[in-house]
Design a protein around this motif. Sequence first.
Motif, mmCIF file in Angstrom:
data_model
loop_
_atom_site.group_PDB
_atom_site.id
_atom_site.type_symbol
_atom_site.label_atom_id
_atom_site.label_comp_id
_atom_site.label_asym_id
_atom_site.label_seq_id
_atom_site.Cartn_x
_atom_site.Cartn_y
_atom_site.Cartn_z
ATOM 1 N N ARG A 120 27.090 38.550 43.442
ATOM 2 C CA ARG A 120 26.923 39.641 43.108
ATOM 3 C C ARG A 120 25.410 40.588 43.279
ATOM 4 O O ARG A 120 25.456 41.227 44.298
ATOM 5 C CB ARG A 120 27.808 40.821 41.980
ATOM 6 C CG ARG A 120 29.257 40.085 41.650
ATOM 7 C CD ARG A 120 30.356 41.333 40.336
ATOM 8 N NE ARG A 120 29.092 41.059 39.139
ATOM 9 C CZ ARG A 120 29.878 40.784 38.162
ATOM 10 N NH1 ARG A 120 31.129 41.274 38.785
ATOM 11 N NH2 ARG A 120 29.498 40.656 37.018
ATOM 12 N N GLN A 121 24.614 39.675 42.668
ATOM 13 C CA GLN A 121 23.721 40.291 42.638
ATOM 14 C C GLN A 121 23.065 39.788 44.018
ATOM 15 O O GLN A 121 22.152 41.330 45.226
ATOM 16 C CB GLN A 121 22.760 39.437 41.591
ATOM 17 C CG GLN A 121 22.674 39.436 40.849
ATOM 18 C CD GLN A 121 22.039 41.213 40.027
ATOM 19 O OE1 GLN A 121 22.529 42.717 40.904
ATOM 20 N NE2 GLN A 121 21.127 41.421 39.910
ATOM 21 N N ALA A 122 23.420 38.469 44.763
ATOM 22 C CA ALA A 122 23.025 37.838 46.148
ATOM 23 C C ALA A 122 23.944 38.815 47.200
ATOM 24 O O ALA A 122 22.951 39.351 48.000
ATOM 25 C CB ALA A 122 23.559 36.788 45.705
ATOM 26 N N LEU A 123 24.759 39.370 46.920
ATOM 27 C CA LEU A 123 25.679 40.534 48.153
ATOM 28 C C LEU A 123 24.927 41.710 47.625
ATOM 29 O O LEU A 123 25.078 42.249 49.027
ATOM 30 C CB LEU A 123 27.892 40.274 46.949
ATOM 31 C CG LEU A 123 28.084 41.658 47.943
ATOM 32 C CD1 LEU A 123 28.372 40.512 49.396
ATOM 33 C CD2 LEU A 123 29.859 41.398 47.165
ATOM 34 N N LEU A 124 24.679 42.393 46.939
ATOM 35 C CA LEU A 124 23.935 43.286 46.644
ATOM 36 C C LEU A 124 22.496 43.421 47.546
ATOM 37 O O LEU A 124 22.496 44.325 48.392
ATOM 38 C CB LEU A 124 23.132 44.310 45.336
ATOM 39 C CG LEU A 124 22.420 45.256 45.292
ATOM 40 C CD1 LEU A 124 23.362 45.591 43.580
ATOM 41 C CD2 LEU A 124 22.047 45.082 45.125
ATOM 42 N N ASP A 339 16.050 34.773 51.923
ATOM 43 C CA ASP A 339 17.182 33.847 51.778
ATOM 44 C C ASP A 339 17.937 32.914 51.180
ATOM 45 O O ASP A 339 18.785 32.770 51.087
ATOM 46 C CB ASP A 339 17.839 32.975 53.818
ATOM 47 C CG ASP A 339 15.749 32.474 53.201
ATOM 48 O OD1 ASP A 339 15.549 32.280 51.832
ATOM 49 O OD2 ASP A 339 15.304 30.904 53.594
ATOM 50 N N ARG A 340 17.466 33.411 50.065
ATOM 51 C CA ARG A 340 17.670 32.540 48.258
ATOM 52 C C ARG A 340 18.041 33.419 47.682
ATOM 53 O O ARG A 340 18.159 32.236 46.311
ATOM 54 C CB ARG A 340 16.437 31.043 48.246
ATOM 55 C CG ARG A 340 16.704 30.694 49.208
ATOM 56 C CD ARG A 340 15.217 29.265 49.260
ATOM 57 N NE ARG A 340 15.390 28.744 50.245
ATOM 58 C CZ ARG A 340 14.166 27.506 50.057
ATOM 59 N NH1 ARG A 340 13.153 27.415 49.167
ATOM 60 N NH2 ARG A 340 14.321 26.722 51.229
ATOM 61 N N GLN A 341 18.522 34.654 47.793
ATOM 62 C CA GLN A 341 19.032 35.505 46.521
ATOM 63 C C GLN A 341 19.795 34.800 45.674
ATOM 64 O O GLN A 341 19.628 35.054 44.387
ATOM 65 C CB GLN A 341 18.836 36.939 46.917
ATOM 66 C CG GLN A 341 17.478 37.590 47.527
ATOM 67 C CD GLN A 341 17.566 38.224 46.522
ATOM 68 O OE1 GLN A 341 17.781 38.618 45.645
ATOM 69 N NE2 GLN A 341 15.817 38.962 46.961
ATOM 70 N N GLY A 342 20.460 34.345 46.046
ATOM 71 C CA GLY A 342 22.068 33.720 45.018
ATOM 72 C C GLY A 342 21.099 32.738 44.108
ATOM 73 O O GLY A 342 21.472 33.279 42.680
#
Length: 393
Positions: A120-124, A339-342
């Motif tokens: 969800r954080q990566a989606l945000l 590009d690596r937030q997830g």
Amino acid sequence: MGAGLLPPAGPARRLAAAQLTNALGDGAFLVCSALYFSRVVGLTAPQIGFGLTLGWAVGAFAGVPLGHLADRRGPRGVAALLAVATAGSVGLFLTARAYAVFLAAAVLYACAQSGLAAARQALLAGLVPPARRTEVRAHLQSTVNAGLAVGAALGGVALRFDTTAGYLAVLGVDALSFLVSAVLLARLPAVAPAPAAAAGEPRLAVLRDRPYALVSLVNAVLLLYMPLLSLILPLWIAGRTAAPGWTAAALLMLNTLSVVLFQVRVARRVDGLATAVRYVRYAGLALAAGCGGFALSASDGGAWAAAGVLLASTGLQVVGEMLLASGAWEIGFGLAPADRQGQYQGFFGSGVAVARTIGPLLLTTLVLGWGPPGWLVLGAVFALAGAAMGPAV
């Protein structure tokens, strides 16, 4: 809900709706789960404690690979799948009558929740411009707290009747809430997957990023405040103070309503890493001051004096909580590669699982075992951790 609680119309508001949905189920589950496991499943308190500790210990390690999966496959689809997996784990709790099944459900639940938070954080991060991420994250936090409060009230109805059917209904609602959340997540705009790591580059780069690991460690230390209201303070109030029995519920209500009403306002003032570091430093001081107040609550001044000190101290604690959240969100997003937030959010968010795993044992020993001096030691730890975030960043 008013406009101040929900983010502006668009993907961020739909993401808030998805989190609100599962927060309603989670609030009811959190209130009823302990009694369900003991009275319906038939587990002892040590069995429950060990199972949940094991689950969150495994979940602490699951966030990074599941966050990496969100990067590579796209966070929208992975988030929806993990919401379904969470629903499945709650369904497994529903059927658990053997300890092995309970342990499997606890591990699946914690892993799915940790991965879902990272996705969800990566989606945000993919749907919201960098300058607005902390503010939107604050909206989401306020929404989640409101959902938890309403869900807890529903769970309170099940506690009032104290029947097997009531507890089963609560778990069923929780499972359904995550299925509805999965549908809402799947309807969000897609975020393009990140390219694969180049030859010679590690796939899980965050595990070799020592500066980010240090920042995450400092944040995890500050997150040790998390078990205070749900576990430590109710036991402290009952065993060490003259405060009325309802005080613990009043403290939880004060915390929840404060976050719902003020978290967005606090977060709006964060406009970069410098502000975020300052907020975290202030958070450490506020948490330390709150600990000092909790230590004073054991003084022999009567029931109402103790209750007043506890309420004032909880006010300081929730100020520290909101300052920490606002600063930590900015730091966690701002220092992570785009590009690596997830995987980075999975690592940064593992502090929550760590706090849930070691916090109860550590704080019961420190605070309930040592008494007021234990509160002062804990306050010093918070102040030092808050001051350490600046050099770490």
